[in-house]
Design a protein around this motif. Structure first.
Motif, short mmCIF file in Angstrom:
data_model
loop_
_atom_site.label_atom_id
_atom_site.label_comp_id
_atom_site.label_asym_id
_atom_site.label_seq_id
_atom_site.Cartn_x
_atom_site.Cartn_y
_atom_site.Cartn_z
N ARG A 34 0.82 -1.22 0.00
CA ARG A 34 0.00 0.00 0.00
C ARG A 34 0.85 1.27 0.00
NH1 ARG A 34 -2.45 -1.68 5.27
NH2 ARG A 34 -0.87 -3.28 4.96
N ARG A 58 0.57 6.76 4.17
CA ARG A 58 -0.62 7.14 3.39
C ARG A 58 -1.85 6.35 3.80
NH1 ARG A 58 -4.86 7.83 1.81
NH2 ARG A 58 -5.64 8.42 -0.26
N TRP A 59 -1.70 5.05 4.07
CA TRP A 59 -2.87 4.18 4.17
C TRP A 59 -3.13 3.60 5.55
CZ3 TRP A 59 -6.12 4.46 0.32
CH2 TRP A 59 -5.65 4.87 -0.93
N HIS A 376 -6.82 -0.44 5.07
CA HIS A 376 -7.31 0.57 4.13
C HIS A 376 -6.49 0.48 2.84
CE1 HIS A 376 -8.22 5.11 3.28
NE2 HIS A 376 -9.04 4.31 2.64
N TYR A 377 -7.17 0.31 1.72
CA TYR A 377 -6.50 0.20 0.43
C TYR A 377 -7.52 0.45 -0.67
CZ TYR A 377 -2.97 -1.74 -2.85
OH TYR A 377 -2.04 -1.92 -3.84
N TRP A 382 -4.91 4.55 -5.35
CA TRP A 382 -3.50 4.15 -5.26
C TRP A 382 -2.85 4.19 -6.64
CZ3 TRP A 382 -1.05 -0.64 -6.77
CH2 TRP A 382 0.21 -0.86 -6.21
#
Length: 888
Positions: A34, A58-59, A376-377, A382
């Motif tokens: 991720r 980020r995730w 979370h993805y 992305w």
């Protein structure tokens, strides 16, 4: 009803959201797919551990012993410093895949000691050396070692010699769903006084840097007017973090220190690594003097006498929770939650034979609960990048996971392991759900439903494998897990949840169709599958195209599909009790199973089955471009998987499905070659019980004879993944008289009971001999089903050539005993899992703290692979459970 069960009931009814906060923080966010925005997909290199303290994720977020709200907006975790380390210990350290001589590996000692399913009580232990934590040595020594040597672990460095370490206990107890008591206890196990710096941290997951309205929605934490921190988040609301005493309050922002990492960007700010720079480097200007930010800590230094302990107490509460004196009732609430946990497990473990078995089971279940994680993805985001951020390299549009354009995950998911595998794996999760169903069937059902939701499951029907390659192929065990969780839940509640069963069933029919359309090469009911979890058990990568256009018919892939048919047939018959339409669907899967059974055993006079009559075993079949078909005579778990495809049908079940019964009888009368695949047994007064299985009678006995042979598969600790026969007789693949090679290595398989000596598949691909809990568990269940049909009169020799005969159920019990003995103390008080480490075996502060490894040495039972992979190894809790429901 005990207090914890009541909390579960309140949560299920959506009256009180006890699970709003939980152990949802990862133990490693760096080095994940991720966070990888490289062109080449080198996740380990793009975001290494060294950058994690200075670079915003980020995730997701990571931390030691951490908790968060359900969507990980607000996070809490522990940081410590022993006065000698070069870095502030904010997260667990480990080796990347390329660094380890056997792949990635966490180099820490920590244990999940206790947990309740609503997280009303959680307890974790982190062991922290008082001397220098030698990161460089761990990296260099493992790099120096070859694959013929074991991994170099933290305990091998002497870090715990003389007991010069701290035991740090992290405990959480809830008074209300959003009123959480936090207790951090540091115990000096050493012979001398020692100091430890303790920084309980609260911070926000950085969401503002990736959106257009970040400044508007930006949360903040600041010093309050009393002994608390004011916490504000626009989505979660207002909280207070209360503290005792006079700790030093420090503040910064969960932002990347770009100037430090990349030599560019704003050098004026209070960045993510501020506490490290303040404590380690003495840079007071690193923290925000205005005492506000998006990350904060109440920093304390404890001087602890030898053998003594000190505790830090905090309380995280919603601002409107009515807390006026946060520590007046702290000890009372804390003691009550511990008592609630004891009461919950006392009831659950009624009938467990020994205190040691109770300890093992409780810690296994604690690990299952602690290993929940917010995941979370968003694949489209992305791939395309965020507003205001540099665009990802264009190669990503054709790179990893680009076909999974629909995937958008933001849920709490059961992880295999929150450090080594901080991402879900579909077939791992299926096994997780069985032990989870013991303590929280609602969560187990939710997990199985989740994998079939539109934002997980591919539109073509494939279930996502794992983030390194969502399109990889895992064994289709979701239907099995769904049926088993349904049975466990029905037994616990007395109410069959047919809505759950039907909901998953419809999605699984799509997945079954995907398998048939994608993995049956020429529509012969023989399947190729590919990876199927057994990545290192063959001579080459079964997911990759074979040399010169060859094809591999897989015994395990075909058997898994036979099992899938029977699982779906059984679910359909259950649903047919209320809706007769499902009889037609049950018939479809019944007939499909018969065709698979016919194909795997014999595909016509001019074709090859996967059963080898000479060896009396199942093998993969290699089809070469010149038309030659060659059995891959590797005695491995591949040849035992056909045992899993078994189902018994009771006479009353068939009677309640008359249309299904008619079709069954028609097939038996008009398709005699298929009728031979169905066994029947007359039960006085009850009619006929039917047996559907890929292996029956003589062939079942022959496979069991090999499986129960201690010179082959049977170990003192379970069934090996590869027969010990291959220790002296390696299988070597030849072509035209030449030994074939790949990556400079012979294409061969030999018995390796622990760490693999090949890096062909990357990471911890140690399938060439170790004991592997998920397939062992399926063997136990399959034997129980065989016994249900054959009864006590049918006996087999166990071990083979011992002269000792057992019923098949007794064999199942014996295998279960051997598997559990990996963790249970033997007559000398030793645990096989601890292997060669006397410190773990004998020291009173280590010997009762369990690690549930990824797999186990095929000869000694010691733990191998990911050391904290509670995941599928957590099914040991199910084996230890005295009230196991019938699997038939």
């Amino acid at each position: 009803m005990n207090a914890e069960k009541l909390r579960l009931q309140e949560t299920k009814a959506h009256h009180i959201h006890w699970k709003r906060w939980g152990p949802y923080l990862s133990e490693r966010q760096w080095g994940t797919v991720r966070e990888d925005y490289s062109a080449t997909g080198e996740a380990w290199d793009y975001f290494p551990h060294e950058q994690a303290r200075s670079r915003a994720y980020r995730w997701g977020e990571d931390g030691i012993g951490g908790i968060s709200d359900y969507h990980q907006h607000i996070c809490f975790g522990l940081a410590v410093w022993n006065g000698h380390d070069p870095i502030l210990k904010e997260r667990l350290f480990g080796l990347t895949g390329p660094e380890g001589n056997h792949g990635e590996d966490v180099k820490e000692l920590y244990y999940y000691l206790d947990a309740t399913p609503t997280h009303s009580y959680l307890k974790m232990l982190y062991k922290y050396p008082q001397t220098l934590y030698n990161y460089a040595w761990l990296v260099e020594e493992n790099r120096r070692r070859g694959k013929d040597l074991p991994e170099f672990e933290l305990i091998d460095t002497g870090a715990f010699n003389g007991d010069r370490y701290f035991d740090i206990f992290i405990e959480y107890a809830k008074d209300k769903p959003e009123d959480i008591l936090i207790k951090i206890t540091c115990v000096n196990r050493g012979p001398d006084p020692a100091r430890i710096h303790v920084l309980p941290q609260l911070w926000f997951r950085n969401t503002w840097s990736w959106s257009d309205d970040g400044d508007i929605r930006r949360p903040h934490v600041k010093a309050g007017n009393g002994s608390w921190l004011e916490v504000h988040h626009p989505q979660v609301g207002d909280y207070r973090l209360y503290y005792e005493g006079s700790p030093e309050l420090l503040f910064c922002d969960n932002e990347t220190n770009s100037q430090k990492l990349f030599g560019s960007g704003n050098s004026h700010g209070y960045f993510k690594d501020a506490f490290h720079e303040y404590v380690i480097d003495g840079r007071q200007e690193a923290v925000n003097p205005a005492r506000t930010g998006t990350k904060a800590t109440a920093y304390d230094t404890l001087s602890i006498a030898a053998g003594e302990s000190q505790s830090i107490r905090l309380r995280l509460s919603k601002s409107d929770a009515g807390v006026t004196n946060p520590f007046a009732d702290f000890d009372t609430i804390y003691a009550q939650r511990r008592a609630d946990a004891d009461e919950f497990y006392d009831e659950l473990q009624e009938g467990v034979k020994t205190d040691d078995a109770k300890l093992v089971q409780r810690q296994a279940l604690a690990g299952m609960i602690w290993s929940k994680q917010f995941y979370h993805y968003d694949i489209p985001r992305w791939l395309n990048g965020d507003p205001g951020q540099p665009a990802p390299p264009p190669q990503r549009k054709e790179g990893r996971n680009h076909e999974w354009f629909h995937l958008n995950n933001a849920d709490v998911v059961s992880m295999p392991d929150k450090w080594e595998y901080p991402w879900y794996a579909a077939w791992d999760l299926a096994f997780h759900c069985l032990p989870l169903a013991l303590v929280d069937p609602q969560f187990a059902k939710h997990q199985l439903v989740l994998m079939t939701r539109e934002w997980y499951m591919h539109p073509n029907g494939q279930l996502p494998a794992y983030e390194w390659a969502f399109g990889d192929v895992n064994p289709p065990v979701h239907a099995w897990a769904t049926w088993r969780v349904y049975q466990i839940d029905r037994k616990q509640t007395g109410k069959p949840d047919r809505d759950f069963l039907e909901r998953v069933f419809h999605k699984l029919m799509l997945n079954f169709t995907w398998w048939v359309n994608r993995k049956d090469y020429d529509d012969r009911n023989v399947f190729q599958g590919g990876f199927l979890g057994l990545d290192n058990i063959g001579v080459f990568d079964r997911s990759a195209p074979l040399m010169n256009g060859g094809r591999l018919d897989q015994a395990d892939g075909t058997a898994w599909m036979g099992m899938y048919c029977l699982n779906l047939m059984r679910i359909a018959l259950e649903l047919a009790k209320e809706n007769p339409v499902y009889q037609d669907i049950a018939t479809k899967f019944f007939e499909h199973f018969l065709h698979i059974a016919e194909a795997i055993n014999s595909m016509g006079e001019d074709a090859h089955g996967l059963w080898d009559e000479e060896d009396e075993f199942y093998y993969d079949m290699l089809h070469l471009p010149n038309g030659e078909a060659r059995p891959m005579k590797i005695r491995s778990m591949v040849g035992l998987v056909p045992l899993f495809a078994i189902e018994t049908l009771e006479a009353d079940l068939i009677e309640r499905a008359p249309e299904f019964a008619k079709r069954l009888e028609w097939v038996l009368e008009n398709r005699p070659h298929l009728a031979n695949l169905v066994s029947r047994w007359q039960v006085p007064g009850r009619g006929e019980r039917r047996l559907l299985a890929l292996l029956r009678g003589h062939r079942m006995k022959r496979v069991l004879a090999r499986m129960l042979d201690e010179t082959e598969f049977l170990s003192d600790y379970g069934i090996r993944a590869v027969s010990r026969y291959h220790k002296d007789h390696p299988y070597v693949l030849h072509c035209d008289g030449q030994v074939l090679q790949c990556y400079g290595q012979d294409l061969s398989v030999e018995y390796q009971p622990a760490e693999s000596n090949t890096g062909m598949f990357g990471g911890n691909s140690n399938w060439r001999g170790p004991i592997w809990f998920p397939v062992n568990y399926l063997i136990v269940e399959s034997l129980e089903k065989f016994h249900h049909y054959y009864g006590d009169d049918f006996k087999v020799e166990c071990p083979t050539n011992s002269g000792n005969y057992m019923t098949i159920n007794e064999v199942a019990q014996e295998l279960s005993r051997r598997l559990c003995s990996i963790f249970l103390k033997d007559a000398d008080g030793k645990r096989a899992v601890f292997g060669q480490y006397p410190h773990l075996q004998e020291n009173s502060q280590f010997r009762d703290h369990l690690l549930f490894h990824e797999y186990f040495h095929g000869d000694t039972g010691r733990g191998v692979g990911a050391s904290h992979q509670t995941g599928w190894t957590g099914v040991v809790a199910k084996l230890l459970h005295p009230k196991r429901e019938a699997v038939h």
